[in-house]
Scaffold this active site. Structure first.
Site, PDB file in Angstrom:
ATOM      1  CB  CYS A   1      85.516 -20.491  82.646  1.00 29.31           C
ATOM      2  SG  CYS A   1      84.945 -18.963  83.442  1.00 29.31           S
TER       3      CYS A   1
ATOM      4  CG  ASN B   1      90.581 -16.137  83.532  1.00 29.48           C
ATOM      5  OD1 ASN B   1      91.443 -15.286  83.753  1.00 29.48           O
ATOM      6  ND2 ASN B   1      90.905 -17.377  83.199  1.00 29.48           N
TER       7      ASN B   1
END
Ligand code: CDT
Length: 309
Positions: free
Chosen positions: A168, A193
């Site tokens: 991420c 995410n």
């Protein structure tokens, strides 16, 4: 040609109340679909087994630890490892790791086609904050719940190529790709995410966030002549939206496959690892062209030091 058929297994939202086994059932459905589409490797997102729990402020360590795995594979994930092994598919996914000596990491693993874990990565660039922040529209408490990774950015020989992982927020940092590029990486596996809104900048919405996402993946792939496989957990988790945009980027920096939804979705592309060779031997032949005598500040200094007046 060294072609690997890759399936980016985007997961739609996982709610706080959803069980690990329900999520694993969804992951198994995706690896079964991947088998039908001749995939060699399936890549799932960051913290794939649960909701993105760092959005929740917790003070009780026992409550925090419920989100972590103490074994991998463990009781909930053995069915996934068994299924992938039976289908002869390698896989990578992220999870919250609690080590036997009590350390907490945001981790990804790569398992080979025999279900053996052959590589592990622990997230280095932890975003967010470590205390409740009333100024933000939502919390992002990764600095509270995880330690920074202690393994660097390893590159591992697997599936006939050179594989690395990052997680991420790591994708926003050029150092992430370059440290793997210097080890000859040919494919970077990356789960994420990413909230659809910036908690500190309300004007920055999902299109801006997708733009930054695409920008850094394409730059990282091109500048290091490597494949990048980026896979989202997407959609609305208990009222908190996450961007989709799972994609596979080739070593020229071009997007060759992209998700169209914010749900469970497999994004497939046949990736020839030999496509990395041209860039690595020409414009990004590091041995010939890098000028490390001018790069000392990158490792010698962390924050900005402006020139004196
Ligand atoms: N999971 C993760 O690293 N998310 C970050 C959000 C940063 S905002 C505090 C990302 O880079 O997408």
């Amino acid at each position: 040609m060294r072609t690997i058929v890759v399936g980016g297994a985007q997961l739609g939202p996982i709610q706080k109340a959803d069980s690990r086994s329900a999520v694993v059932d969804r992951m198994i459905a995706l690896v079964e679909e991947a088998s039908g589409r001749d995939c060699d490797l399936v890549v799932y997102p960051e913290l794939a087994l649960t909701t993105f729990f760092p959005r929740w402020y917790m003070q009780d360590q026992d409550e925090v630890d419920q989100w972590f795995e103490t074994a991998m594979p463990g009781p909930d994930t053995i069915p996934l490892f068994d299924k992938a092994r039976d289908l002869g598919i390698a896989m990578s996914f992220g999870y919250a790791e609690l080590t036997s000596d009590g350390r907490h990491y945001n981790t990804s693993v790569l398992a080979d086609k025999h279900g053996q874990i052959v590589a592990r990565y622990r997230k280095v660039h932890l975003p967010g904050h470590d205390e409740y922040d009333p100024e933000r529209s939502h919390q992002h408490l990764e600095k509270r719940y995880f330690l920074p990774g202690d393994l660097g950015f390893p590159v591992t020989r697997a599936l006939g190529g050179l594989f690395g992982m990052c997680i991420c927020n790591d994708r926003r940092w050029p150092e992430t790709y370059r440290v793997m590029g210097l080890q000859g990486v040919e494919m970077i596996l990356l789960g994420y995410n990413t909230p659809s809104v910036n908690s500190q900048k309300p004007a920055e919405g999902s299109q801006d966030r997708l733009f930054h996402h695409r920008l850094v993946l394409q730059a990282g792939a091109y500048q290091n002549s490597t494949w990048v496989v980026a896979v989202a957990k997407a959609g609305d988790e208990d009222g908190h939206p996450l961007i989709g945009g799972s994609m596979i980027v080739n070593p020229d920096g071009k997007v060759v496959a992209e998700a169209v939804s914010e749900a469970d979705e497999l994004v497939v592309h046949a990736c020839d690892l030999d496509d990395c060779t041209f860039g690595k031997q020409t414009i990004f032949d590091f041995a010939r062209h890098r000028r490390t005598e001018h790069y000392g500040l990158i490792t010698g200094q962390t924050g900005v030091v402006e020139p004196r007046d």
